[in-house]
Write a protein that holds these residues in place. Structure first.
Motif, mmCIF file in Angstrom:
data_model
loop_
_atom_site.group_PDB
_atom_site.id
_atom_site.type_symbol
_atom_site.label_atom_id
_atom_site.label_comp_id
_atom_site.label_asym_id
_atom_site.label_seq_id
_atom_site.Cartn_x
_atom_site.Cartn_y
_atom_site.Cartn_z
ATOM 1 N N TYR A 176 -5.275 0.621 -8.530
ATOM 2 C CA TYR A 176 -4.600 1.001 -7.296
ATOM 3 C C TYR A 176 -3.113 1.147 -7.563
ATOM 4 O O TYR A 176 -2.497 0.303 -8.229
ATOM 5 N N PRO A 199 -3.829 -0.200 4.773
ATOM 6 C CA PRO A 199 -4.023 0.556 3.526
ATOM 7 C C PRO A 199 -3.818 2.058 3.650
ATOM 8 O O PRO A 199 -3.674 2.730 2.637
ATOM 9 N N THR A 203 -9.914 1.580 3.457
ATOM 10 C CA THR A 203 -9.098 2.447 4.310
ATOM 11 C C THR A 203 -9.728 2.714 5.665
ATOM 12 O O THR A 203 -9.129 3.392 6.495
ATOM 13 N N HIS A 238 0.857 -1.182 0.000
ATOM 14 C CA HIS A 238 0.000 0.000 0.000
ATOM 15 C C HIS A 238 0.894 1.231 0.000
ATOM 16 O O HIS A 238 1.920 1.276 0.677
ATOM 17 N N GLU A 294 -13.857 -0.717 -3.697
ATOM 18 C CA GLU A 294 -12.539 -1.022 -4.253
ATOM 19 C C GLU A 294 -12.260 -0.088 -5.431
ATOM 20 O O GLU A 294 -13.125 0.114 -6.295
ATOM 21 N N PRO A 350 -7.372 -4.171 -8.474
ATOM 22 C CA PRO A 350 -7.784 -4.868 -7.241
ATOM 23 C C PRO A 350 -8.846 -5.928 -7.520
ATOM 24 O O PRO A 350 -9.515 -5.900 -8.560
ATOM 25 N N ASP A 393 -8.303 -3.097 -0.091
ATOM 26 C CA ASP A 393 -7.812 -1.725 -0.076
ATOM 27 C C ASP A 393 -8.717 -0.785 0.706
ATOM 28 O O ASP A 393 -8.617 0.440 0.566
#
Length: 763
Positions: A225, A466, A631, A162, A221, A213, A629
């Motif tokens: 990324y 993340p 957060t 990340h 998502e 992702p 991912d």
């Protein structure tokens, strides 16, 4: 000299702990004196003329105190008025050493080198911020003579899994500086992303820095990324670190963890085929080729890396390079024979040796993870031990310098506690106390071998971090503990004394908006559910992990402050009820925020998924987020990627008619390499599998079954209900999913036992 200093520090230990100062890490020598010196807006910081490094340290102190304390100190050359004086002292022999003297007439910091002056400034910053108040401060008179125990005091930040912005990396550097940590090990390449701009090979970032992702674009998502640091950004970060006397050491992984590079340039790989940049955590199979073109690419990369990073060490990884592709390649096998090597491990040794020679020819030194020992390693290579301490012991006995960085002891992605509200990470947990009690020097080493231990570092692997908020939560205050381990003399280490100094540090974090974890102090509200269900009262026990602080609680729905009832012993409470608890330090500051526990029949007959236990056979356990991912800090779910089986121990089954389970469907984005054979596959009666509850054992009688929905059309979070075969007494429930192992993972959010007569029992 070191032994004498340690003995002196031990003799002064009582003075250190009695002193009204909250310094982390604890200085090597501290002696309290009488009186104090008031620092206010009229106080100047005086530096020698024509000494830019001293001026920089003084300005750093002034800026930090202004930002956090609202106290504005001018920096000037010369000697005038009531002053804080920075001065050179060539008689101080130790690198990074400084002295700090506070008397009723002023404050003086002396050091031989630039780093010593800076460390003295950091210590004075802590003396000026013993609490959350603003403005002037009365600094107690004292004498400090201080120097580090180890030269290597590090943190590894993984930016490959990340990505953090350059400004976020600087936030970590700021806190490292305030903890006297001096090496940022920057993990910049891996299977999941290539994060450093290489001008001769632009597709490393145009392709290799970006991944798709799982379920891209769904449920939060991102469609794509990634990210990377330009060379200009890297120079800026390196300079920012250097101004704080921190060395930034890059890691460029080889020969394994190379999938992002091979995705950018397939000819670098063994098969010649282009894989995607990996969206899977774990061990992926892609390795570099060993032909001349691949080494020319590596040399090109290293040339640009060395131009960006002046660090003496360049980290080349060397870990988790599974050799399947090399074993299957006729060209690689021919190379092994041509080089008269024994096997693929020896080929990795030759590979690392070649890279080491290239670095040595450019005045640099190779460092790698302890797997580099497996196939032979250059004589001047330094070894970073992560697979426990065995690698360090082996390397030191062979005469290699070593850095201690063992898993799980110094892995910041390990959970800090098993609290229900702890965020994502690996089990087993490594608490604040675990880190504080870590000994960087294995007891099996002789004194000569122990001299090869350069120090230690903590690793922030970010598969499950993340955001920078996750990194800060994982790092602080455990980096406070590490800083004392690697800086302060071992003889002065004192767990209780360390805890007493943390409240002031928490207030410094708050002033700088650092999102630290309060896990060590968080109140744990324990109820004996079985006793409560058999009466109208619950026996309540309050505690916390560190065994430190005053626990205040309420039962009337209000938020507990420091004037709320103080917990002293277990107490009985009529239910239904709601208990709220917070933890406070002696100075009245909060150590841990409020935790709540509801006591009613519904909660007494249920367990959160993170409170369940692994079934026998595998101790692998993670807490993961809804999507790889995501957060947010919550929710998180406990999973075992090898066995989708959890246990509800001592479940009270009298009168239970059904079971209701809240389930989360998760991505199976884990590359397990050879460990894939350990994944348990169970027969399923329906296409998408079932939730099955067994009694007492995982091969015991089936007491409930519910069908899993089609993952292609079903929600990611859903409830399952199943009628329960009538049982009596307490039993362990073995709860398992029979879903196909080539599909998604399933995790328990909450498991509820439903009594006869309730609404759920009629479903």
């Amino acid at each position: 000299m070191r032994i004498a200093a340690s003995l002196l520090c031990l003799a002064l230990a009582g003075l250190v702990h009695a002193a009204p100062v909250s310094l982390i890490p604890l200085p090597a020598q501290l002696q309290q004196a009488k009186g104090s010196f008031k620092v206010d807006s009229s106080t100047s910081i005086v530096v020698p003329a024509n000494d830019p490094a001293a001026h920089a340290s003084a300005q750093y102190l002034a800026d930090l105190v202004a930002r956090t304390r609202g106290l504005h100190l001018g920096v000037k050359e010369g000697t005038t008025g009531q002053a804080i004086v920075f001065q050179r002292n060539p008689k101080l022999a130790r690198a990074e050493c400084y002295t700090l003297d506070v008397s009723p007439t002023g404050i003086r910091i002396e050091a031989r080198d630039d780093a010593g002056l800076f460390h003295g400034a950091v210590t004075l910053y802590q003396l000026l911020t013993p609490n959350a108040r603003q403005g002037e401060e009365q600094v107690p008179a004292l004498h400090i003579s201080d120097w580090p125990r180890f030269a290597w005091r590090g943190v590894m930040l993984d930016s490959a899994r990340h990505f953090q912005t350059a400004d976020e990396v600087k936030l970590l550097l700021d806190q490292m500086a305030q903890h006297k940590l001096n090496v940022l090990h920057w993990h910049l390449t891996d299977d999941q992303g290539w994060r450093i701009e290489i001008k001769r090979h632009p597709e490393l970032t145009s392709i290799g820095a970006w991944r798709t992702p799982p379920d891209a674009g769904l449920d939060g998502e991102p469609q794509r990324y990634g990210g990377f640091y330009t060379q200009e950004q890297i120079r800026d970060v390196v300079a920012y670190a250097a101004a704080r006397h921190i060395t930034v050491m890059p890691e460029i992984d080889m020969p394994g963890h190379a999938q992002a590079a091979v995705a950018a340039y397939p000819e670098l790989g063994v098969t010649g085929k282009r894989p995607p940049v990996s969206a899977d955590w774990g061990v992926n199979p892609y390795l570099y080729n060993v032909d001349d073109a691949s080494f020319q690419f590596i040399d090109d990369v290293l040339d640009e890396v060395m131009a960006l990073f002046p660090s003496h060490y360049i980290h080349v990884g060397g870990d988790e390079a599974i050799k399947d592709q090399w074993k299957a390649s006729p060209a690689i096998q021919a190379k092994i024979r041509a080089l008269h090597l024994k096997d693929e491990d020896a080929l990795q040794g030759w590979f690392i040796g070649r890279v080491g020679s290239y670095l040595s020819a450019h005045g640099r030194r190779l460092i790698g993870w302890d797997e580099i020992l497996d196939g032979g390693v250059p004589a001047d290579a330094t070894v970073m031990s992560w697979r426990g301490t065995d690698g360090a012991i082996k390397a030191a006995r062979l005469g290699h310098d070593v850095v201690m960085s063992p898993a799980p002891d110094l892995y910041l992605d390990s959970l800090q506690s098993l609290l229900p509200d702890e965020t994502a990470g690996r089990d087993p947990a490594r608490s604040l106390e675990d880190v504080y009690r870590f000994n960087p020097v294995p007891s099996l080493l002789t004194a000569t071998q122990a001299a090869h231990v350069l120090g230690a570092q903590a690793n922030a692997w970010t598969e499950h971090m993340p955001s920078m908020r996750h990194v800060e939560h994982a790092a602080f205050p455990r980096l406070d503990a590490l800083s004392e381990v690697v800086w302060s003399p071992a003889a002065t280490h004192d767990w209780k004394g360390f805890l007493a100094r943390l409240p002031a540090q928490f207030q410094r974090y708050a002033a700088q908006q650092v999102d630290y974890a309060d896990s060590a102090f968080a109140p744990v509200i324990q109820i004996d559910a079985d006793v409560a269900l058999k009466s109208d009262k619950a026996l309540v026990t309050l505690s916390n992990q560190a065994g430190y602080g005053a626990i205040h609680y309420t039962t009337d729905g209000s938020s507990p402050d420091s004037h709320a009832p103080l917990y002293s012993k277990p107490f009985a409470l009529a239910w239904p009820a709601t208990i709220r608890a917070s933890v406070y330090a002696d100075d009245g500051s909060m150590l841990a925020g409020m935790r709540t526990r509801v006591i009613d029949r519904e909660h007494l007959l249920s367990r959160a998924g993170v409170e369940l236990a692994n079934c026998a056979g595998s101790d692998f356990r993670l807490r993961v987020q809804p999507m790889p991912d995501a957060t947010s800090m919550a929710p998180v779910y406990a999973i075992n990627v090898f066995d989708a089986c959890q246990q509800y121990p001592a479940a009270p089954l009298d009168g239970i008619a059904s079971i209701h389970v809240e389930v989360a469907r998760l991505e199976r984005n884990y590359a397990l390499a050879h460990d894939a054979r350990l994944v348990v596959s169970r027969p399923h009666a329906t296409p998408h599998g079932e939730l099955v509850a067994h009694l007492d054992r995982c091969d015991g009688p089936i007491v409930a079954t519910a069908l899993l929905p089609d993952p292609a059309i079903g929600a990611r979070h859903f409830g399952l209900d199943a009628v329960f075969s009538p049982q009596q007494g307490k039993h362990t429930l073995c709860l398992l999913f029979t879903a196909p192992t080539d599909g998604p993972l399933y995790a328990f959010d909450r498991v509820s036992l439903v009594p006869s007569g309730s609404d759920n029992s009629k479903r």
